[in-house]
Design a protein around this motif. Structure first.
Motif, short mmCIF file in Angstrom:
data_model
loop_
_atom_site.label_atom_id
_atom_site.label_comp_id
_atom_site.label_asym_id
_atom_site.label_seq_id
_atom_site.Cartn_x
_atom_site.Cartn_y
_atom_site.Cartn_z
N SER B 84 27.76 43.14 35.62
CA SER B 84 28.01 43.24 34.18
C SER B 84 29.47 43.53 33.85
O SER B 84 29.89 43.41 32.70
CB SER B 84 27.13 44.33 33.55
N GLN B 85 30.24 43.90 34.88
CA GLN B 85 31.66 44.17 34.67
C GLN B 85 32.53 42.94 34.94
O GLN B 85 33.76 43.02 34.86
CB GLN B 85 32.10 45.34 35.54
N THR B 86 31.91 41.82 35.23
CA THR B 86 32.64 40.57 35.33
C THR B 86 33.20 40.24 33.95
O THR B 86 32.45 40.11 32.97
CB THR B 86 31.71 39.44 35.80
N SER B 87 34.52 40.14 33.87
CA SER B 87 35.16 40.00 32.58
C SER B 87 36.66 39.76 32.78
O SER B 87 37.16 39.79 33.90
CB SER B 87 34.94 41.28 31.75
N VAL B 88 37.35 39.53 31.68
CA VAL B 88 38.81 39.53 31.69
C VAL B 88 39.25 40.82 31.04
O VAL B 88 38.79 41.18 29.95
CB VAL B 88 39.41 38.33 30.94
N TYR B 89 40.14 41.53 31.71
CA TYR B 89 40.59 42.84 31.24
C TYR B 89 42.03 42.74 30.74
O TYR B 89 42.91 42.24 31.43
CB TYR B 89 40.49 43.86 32.37
N PRO B 110 49.04 40.10 30.35
CA PRO B 110 48.51 38.76 30.61
C PRO B 110 47.03 38.75 31.00
O PRO B 110 46.41 37.69 31.01
CB PRO B 110 49.37 38.27 31.77
N GLY B 111 46.48 39.90 31.32
CA GLY B 111 45.07 39.96 31.67
C GLY B 111 44.81 39.94 33.17
O GLY B 111 45.62 39.43 33.95
N THR B 112 43.67 40.52 33.55
CA THR B 112 43.16 40.48 34.93
C THR B 112 41.76 39.91 34.87
O THR B 112 40.90 40.43 34.16
CB THR B 112 43.10 41.88 35.56
N ARG B 113 41.55 38.83 35.61
CA ARG B 113 40.21 38.22 35.65
C ARG B 113 39.45 38.79 36.82
O ARG B 113 39.84 38.60 37.98
CB ARG B 113 40.32 36.70 35.77
N LEU B 114 38.38 39.52 36.53
CA LEU B 114 37.58 40.19 37.57
C LEU B 114 36.20 39.57 37.64
O LEU B 114 35.53 39.39 36.61
CB LEU B 114 37.45 41.68 37.24
N THR B 115 35.79 39.25 38.87
CA THR B 115 34.43 38.75 39.12
C THR B 115 33.75 39.69 40.08
O THR B 115 34.31 40.03 41.13
CB THR B 115 34.47 37.33 39.70
N VAL B 116 32.54 40.10 39.74
CA VAL B 116 31.76 40.98 40.61
C VAL B 116 30.53 40.20 41.08
O VAL B 116 29.72 39.75 40.25
CB VAL B 116 31.33 42.26 39.89
N LEU B 117 30.43 40.02 42.39
CA LEU B 117 29.33 39.23 42.94
C LEU B 117 28.37 40.09 43.76
O LEU B 117 28.80 41.10 44.34
CB LEU B 117 29.89 38.12 43.83
#
Lengths: 110, 117
Positions: B84-89, B110-117
């Motif tokens: 659920s924390q997969t998001s752009v921060y 510029p943002g951090t793109r985070l993917t949690v698998l």
């Protein structure tokens, strides 16, 4: 509670046509309203704010308190206007925080 | 001025891992903010800080921690990553807003793109 609604996720217009991006808000006090824009591969940046009552890049937005709206308008769209547009609200209290709408992706077709 | 910088740009985490998203600003802004942006949604405030040593919760703080030991840095910590924390921060900063005064423009990273698998 505050809420910002942008009803259109996607909007396409032809170059030279007028464009209007809709924004409605809900807030019990006197909010400040803004439009932020994010061009491709660029950072989110402030486009304009209602208290300035100015035109930026040909865009204007008028705060209508009766209709609780802050629609963004431009009479003649340009290709470089293609971007993601966010309407945002800042309340009269709090630490300068912003509440964002879900955004509208504008595409200007050449 | 570099403005607001964020590292990393991209990251993939496994469920349960932890990480820190870094944010630094060189504009001497007192106020700093962390937002997350889920697909098709607007930005939502996670935490904010009005100065070194002072932090407060935003709309969606659960699962995150922050600290503000200096004016320049405002790291965001994920302790037990969840899908659920997969998001752009996005991190942002601004000058203070004085009582009775108008909003001060926030400047975004510029943002951090985070993917949690």
């Amino acid at each position: 509670a505050q809420r910002v609604t942008q009803p259109e996720k996607l909007l396409s217009v032809f170059k030279g046509a007028p464009v209007e991006l809709k924004c409605n808000y809900s807030y019990s006090g006197s909010p400040e309203l803004f439009w932020y824009v994010q061009y491709s591969r660029q950072r989110l940046q402030l486009l304009l704010r209602h208290i300035s009552r100015e035109s930026i890049k040909g865009f204007t937005a008028d705060l209508n308190k009766g209709e609780t709206s802050f629609h963004l308008k431009k009479p003649f769209a340009q290709e470089e206007d293609s971007a993601m547009y966010y309407c945002a609200l800042s309340g009269e209290t709090g630490a300068n925080n912003l509440f964002f709408g879900t955004g509208t992706r504008l595409t200007v077709i050449p | 001025n570099a403005g607001v910088t964020q590292t990393p740009k991209f990251r993939i985490l496994k469920i349960g891992q932890s990480m820190t998203l870094q944010c630094t600003q060189d504009m001497n802004h007192n106020y700093m903010y962390w937002y997350r942006q889920d697909p098709g949604m607007g930005l939502k405030l996670i935490y904010y800080s009005v100065g070194a040593g002072i932090t407060d919760k935003g709309e969606v703080p659960n699962g995150y921690n922050v600290s503000r030991s200096t004016t320049e840095d405002f790291p965001l910590r994920l302790e037990l990553a969840a899908p659920s924390q997969t998001s752009v921060y996005f991190c942002a900063s601004s000058y203070p807003r004085l009582a009775g005064s108008s909003y001060n423009e926030q400047f975004f990273g510029p943002g951090t793109r985070l993917t949690v698998l």
